[in-house]
Design an enzyme around this catalytic site. Structure first.
Site, short mmCIF file in Angstrom:
data_model
loop_
_atom_site.label_atom_id
_atom_site.label_comp_id
_atom_site.label_asym_id
_atom_site.label_seq_id
_atom_site.Cartn_x
_atom_site.Cartn_y
_atom_site.Cartn_z
N GLU A 3 0.86 -1.20 0.00
CA GLU A 3 0.00 0.00 0.00
C GLU A 3 0.89 1.23 0.00
OE1 GLU A 3 -1.73 0.31 4.11
OE2 GLU A 3 -1.36 -1.84 4.15
N TYR A 59 -8.10 5.15 -2.34
CA TYR A 59 -8.83 5.98 -1.38
C TYR A 59 -7.99 7.13 -0.86
CZ TYR A 59 -6.41 3.28 2.34
OH TYR A 59 -5.48 2.70 3.16
N GLU A 77 -4.14 7.08 -1.68
CA GLU A 77 -3.44 5.82 -1.40
C GLU A 77 -3.96 4.71 -2.29
OE1 GLU A 77 -2.73 4.75 2.64
OE2 GLU A 77 -2.74 2.60 2.24
N SER A 133 -3.88 0.66 -2.42
CA SER A 133 -3.53 -0.60 -1.77
C SER A 133 -3.69 -1.69 -2.80
CB SER A 133 -4.47 -0.90 -0.61
OG SER A 133 -4.21 -0.05 0.45
N HIS A 181 2.24 -6.43 9.00
CA HIS A 181 2.07 -5.10 8.41
C HIS A 181 3.40 -4.37 8.58
CE1 HIS A 181 0.22 -0.89 8.69
NE2 HIS A 181 -0.01 -1.28 7.46
N ARG A 194 -1.33 -11.17 9.64
CA ARG A 194 -0.86 -10.36 8.52
C ARG A 194 0.25 -9.50 9.09
NH1 ARG A 194 -2.62 -4.79 6.43
NH2 ARG A 194 -3.80 -4.74 8.38
N ASN A 230 2.56 -5.95 3.15
CA ASN A 230 1.76 -6.88 3.95
C ASN A 230 2.06 -8.30 3.52
OD1 ASN A 230 -0.11 -5.02 5.50
ND2 ASN A 230 -0.39 -4.29 3.41
N ASP A 282 -6.28 8.63 2.32
CA ASP A 282 -5.86 8.28 3.67
C ASP A 282 -5.15 9.51 4.25
OD1 ASP A 282 -5.52 6.84 5.93
OD2 ASP A 282 -3.92 5.54 5.17
N HIS A 324 3.64 0.64 2.81
CA HIS A 324 3.56 -0.50 3.72
C HIS A 324 3.45 -1.80 2.95
CE1 HIS A 324 1.64 2.36 6.95
NE2 HIS A 324 2.86 2.74 6.57
#
Lengths: 64, 495
Positions: free
Chosen positions: B10, B84, B91, B93, B237, B235, B150, B86, B148
């Protein structure tokens, strides 16, 4: 001389130097330097004109 | 137990311009412009989000839980991604992917989506308000925003084992995956007064472990929000890492981390190099050392440079691959490609940086910085050098420096375009993306682990997707193709 003209002049001088070097045995180091010079020429052309203002105005809010 | 290393990235993009210089408004314009262009105005469903859940098992109320904003533009794309606003950034993802190479492709698709969104937005904006997006992580004034990663982990793996396994990698991987930065911008960073740092993000890290992502950023983030069956999965992160312009860097970053996590699941943390005694100081001091010679004291009493850590970690991964194949990470050829790039980049940054200027972002950036410094006799803090630093990450083709420095590409334009529109076939993102593409009128919301349908009569119907490895093309393509309407699809699934 404006900065743009100065860059143009430098560039044409460099082009002459490069031409002169074509006939000599170009070592790998020279090749790398020429590549970098070409890259820097290209970057000079697209770099934001007023660096100071550009950098000052780039303010973000923290995220995540 | 090992689980397939489903993964994704993301990225919050830097944003400049827009009406009244308001970044939240500008970010909303970006997201809405793309959503309208692609006609996907399906909302994100927040029902199963719990970003304040903590992997350590207890909620730490003394720490600030991240704030989830529910009122801003938020959409699901046909490629299974989420686009979206953020905080004050647009952002992207990526959808869940099955291998590091696939996840890299969907990160590249994210760049293309942001570029298209920016171009569409600017068509309707006054030239003085045009928006520019940057794939970077800081503004040079002390503000940072994240990229980030994941990774899917087995729930059986204890969290403290995760910490012991990942800290050596997370403090040292910046020597090959750092995106580079001119100068410094935090109080501590400014005291050191560096000309150049390997990483955009390193100086912003203040803790070893923690739940926050915006304050007191931790090297290991404990957010326990699996977006899947919490009995089986974690998960991980990962908030420590730079946005890479180099596709190979993204690929090797995801690949090396996936291999090490798979090894951690298989053999536990004991085989990993000892932790540095002071991880936070370590990550910052490694960032400041472009000579790669700075060594730190580790818990086993030995001193290691960042290069030493990476060398040990590469050898562990290589041996793991030779013994097991590491098929949970990727097929054989791809695993071999991860090890090849990782090794070459690692040797290159130490022995011959010019040889990896086509793959390592900080090397490519530093080459330009030093070249311009020489050419114009510039001081370390010249605005021109800071401009280069920023413009390296500019998404516009006509302005981007990253597109000019000769970075290797892993994908053709056609592959990237395909990934802009279509989901990966290998995870539940396939089902999500296909539903958005096929039944947009009947989907009211979607999130990572469910899709919610409104068939016009009766209650809303939520289709849960708690296993990231189901909902693949193999399992659902026939079903989707046979059912032209959402009603028929749900009837077939319920029947």
């Amino acid at each position: 001389m404006s900065e743009q003209e100065r860059i143009q002049k430098q560039k044409s001088e460099r082009a002459k130097t490069e031409q002169a070097e074509v006939n000599v045995d170009t070592t790998k180091g020279d090749q790398l330097k020429n590549d970098l010079d070409d890259l820097l020429d290209e970057i000079d052309e697209v770099l934001e004109e007023n660096a100071e203002e550009f950098v000052r105005n780039y303010v973000q809010k923290g995220g995540e | 137990m090992q689980v397939p290393k489903v993964l994704g990235i993301e990225t919050e993009y830097g944003i400049a311009g827009g009406p009244e210089q308001d970044p939240i408004f500008a970010s909303s314009i970006i997201v809405n412009a793309y959503a309208q262009e692609g006609r996907t105005r399906i909302n994100w469903d927040f029902d199963s989000e719990s970003p304040s859940s903590d992997s350590r098992g207890v909620l730490n109320f003394a720490s600030f839980a991240p704030i989830v904003e529910t009122h801003l533009a938020n959409t699901v794309l046909t490629n299974g991604a989420r686009l979206y606003v953020d905080h004050a950034h647009p952002e992207y993802s990526s959808p869940e992917c099955r291998t590091p190479l696939e996840a890299t492709l969907y990160d590249v698709a994210g760049e293309e989506i942001m570029l298209r969104a920016m171009n569409v937005s600017n068509l309707s904006l006054d030239p003085s308000m045009r928006i520019t997006l940057y794939k970077n992580n800081c503004d040079g004034k002390g503000n940072s925003y994240g990229t980030h990663e994941n990774y899917l982990l087995s729930r059986e793996l204890e969290f403290k084992a995760v910490v012991a396994g990942v800290v050596p990698h997370f403090v040292s991987r910046q020597i090959i995956f750092g995106a580079g930065k001119v100068g410094a911008e935090t109080e501590d960073g400014l005291e050191q007064n560096p000309a150049f740092q390997l990483s955009q993000r390193a100086e912003f890290f203040e803790e070893v472990i923690g739940l926050e992502t915006t304050l007191k950023r931790p090297i290991v983030n404990t957010r326990d929000e699996p977006h899947s069956d919490a009995e089986r999965f974690r998960r991980l992160h990962v908030i420590i890492g730079d946005a890479n312009m180099s596709q190979v860097a993204t690929f090797a970053k995801l690949g090396s981390t996936s291999l090490l996590l798979s090894l951690l699941e298989a053999e536990g943390p004991k085989v990993f190099p000892s932790m540095p005694v002071h991880p936070v100081q370590t990550v910052r001091s490694f960032a400041l050392d472009t000579t790669l010679t700075h060594a730190v004291l580790c818990e086993d009493g030995k001193k290691r440079t960042a290069w030493d850590f990476q060398d040990e970690l590469w050898n562990l991964s290589d041996s793991f691959v030779k013994r097991t194949g590491a098929q949970d990470v990727a097929p054989e050829d791809e695993v071999a490609l991860i090890l090849k790039h990782w090794r070459e980049m690692l040797d290159g940054v130490r022995d011959n940086p010019a040889s990896v200027a086509d793959r390592v972002d900080w090397v490519a950036k530093l080459r330009v910085i030093e070249g311009l410094k020489d050419r114009y006799n510039l001081l370390d803090n010249d605005a021109k050098l800071r401009a280069v630093d920023l413009q390296y990450h500019d998404l516009r083709n006509e302005k981007s420096l990253a597109r000019r420095v000769g970075l290797q590409e892993l994908f053709s334009n056609e592959q990237a375009s395909e990934a802009v529109h279509n989901p990966p076939k290998t995870t539940r993102a396939y089902f999500r993306g296909q539903c958005v593409a096929r039944y947009p009128e009947q989907i009211v919301a979607a999130n990572w682990d469910s899709v919610v349908f409104d068939l016009g009569e009766g209650p809303l119907q939520r289709v849960p997707m708690l296993d990231p490895l189901r909902g693949t093309a193999e399992l659902t393509q026939d079903l989707l193709e046979k059912n032209a309407t959402a009603n028929a699809l749900l009837k077939a699934m319920n029947g």
